[in-house]
Design an enzyme around this catalytic site. Structure first.
Site, short mmCIF file in Angstrom:
data_model
loop_
_atom_site.label_atom_id
_atom_site.label_comp_id
_atom_site.label_asym_id
_atom_site.label_seq_id
_atom_site.Cartn_x
_atom_site.Cartn_y
_atom_site.Cartn_z
N LYS A 121 0.85 -1.19 0.00
CA LYS A 121 0.00 0.00 0.00
C LYS A 121 0.89 1.25 0.00
O LYS A 121 1.82 1.36 0.81
CB LYS A 121 -0.89 0.02 1.25
CG LYS A 121 -1.90 -1.12 1.26
CD LYS A 121 -2.70 -1.14 2.55
CE LYS A 121 -3.63 0.03 2.70
NZ LYS A 121 -4.51 -0.13 3.89
C1 E4P Z 1 -7.96 0.67 4.21
O1 E4P Z 1 -7.16 0.70 3.33
C2 E4P Z 1 -8.01 1.73 5.20
O2 E4P Z 1 -6.81 1.68 5.87
C3 E4P Z 1 -9.16 1.62 6.15
O3 E4P Z 1 -10.26 0.98 5.55
C4 E4P Z 1 -9.51 2.97 6.73
O4 E4P Z 1 -10.66 2.88 7.52
P1 E4P Z 1 -11.09 3.99 8.58
O5 E4P Z 1 -11.56 5.20 7.85
O6 E4P Z 1 -12.18 3.36 9.36
O7 E4P Z 1 -9.85 4.28 9.41
#
Ligand code: E4P
Length: 221
Positions: free
Chosen positions: A83
């Site tokens: 990522k």
């Molecule tokens: C995924 O890539 C993200 O890190 C995650 O879904 C973020 O979620 P949040 O907005 O609940 O922190």
């Protein structure tokens, strides 16, 4: 639709392990920061428990350093997805990693112009943050629909993974409308199993069964 669990918690990972049809585990720096073990140790533990893809986010800020960090992270697990933040440096690093055939995800996607660039670079996945878009009245589900149209128009193979999921309804909608992937927090995954009506029906079945067993016990010769 690929379904991932957004966690690094070992109990959650154990739970996911009971359902091998789930596609893997996604993490981010905030998720890792909730745990007490070293990053590599956490990822290796997840890798032992889960067969699917394991997503890890770089924390470096410059493209060359992101690339180096990603090359290290990818060796921690069997099926890595790296990522990268949707920044100038992030997309530069993503392109370099794609040239090495490493799966990459551009995370923190909030604008359609970011979608255009990520699709043009043909990254493996993009993560629009549906819940956080909704928090800003930016209509997360309409956003991903437009993102899908852009990816199709550009002829890219980039997949959309719905992120920042707050409700089970969003997960069902993504599945219904043919989205590629979603990552859900543990409480949402748990909710997806349950309905009070299922529990109510089950209780009635159990009570009827017990009464039947008592009656047949009485009539036994
Ligand atoms: C995924 O890539 C993200 O890190 C995650 O879904 C973020 O979620 P949040 O907005 O609940 O922190």
């Amino acid at each position: 639709m690929e379904i991932y669990l957004d966690t690094a918690n070992s109990d959650h990972v154990e739970f996911a392990n009971r359902y091998p049809f789930l596609d893997g585990i996604t993490t981010n720096p905030s998720i890792i920061a909730k745990e007490s073990f070293e990053h590599k140790e956490i990822m290796k533990h997840i890798n032992e428990k889960v067969n699917g893809k394991i997503w890890m986010q770089v924390t470096e800020e410059k493209a060359d350093r992101m690339y180096e960090q990603a090359m290290e992270l990818k060796d921690w697990v069997d099926h890595p997805v790296i990522k990268l933040p949707m920044t100038e440096d992030g997309l530069e690093a993503a392109y370099l990693l794609r040239e090495k055939n490493i799966e990459v995800n551009m995370t923190l996607i909030y604008t359609l112009s970011q979608v255009v660039l990520a699709a043009k670079a043909n990254v493996t996945y993009i993560s629009p943050y549906i819940g956080r878009l909704d928090d800003q009245s930016l209509q997360g589900q309409q956003f991903i629909q437009h993102a899908k149209e852009i990816i199709q128009s550009l002829g890219a193979s980039t997949k959309i993974i719905g992120a920042s999921i707050r409700t089970t309804q969003v997960v069902s909608d993504l599945a219904r409308f043919g989205y590629d992937a979603v990552t859900v927090p543990f409480p949402i995954l748990k909710k997806m199993f349950h309905s009070p009506l299922t529990q109510e029906g089950l209780t009635a079945f159990q009570e009827d069964w017990e009464s039947y067993m008592e009656r047949t016990e009485i009539h036994k010769p």
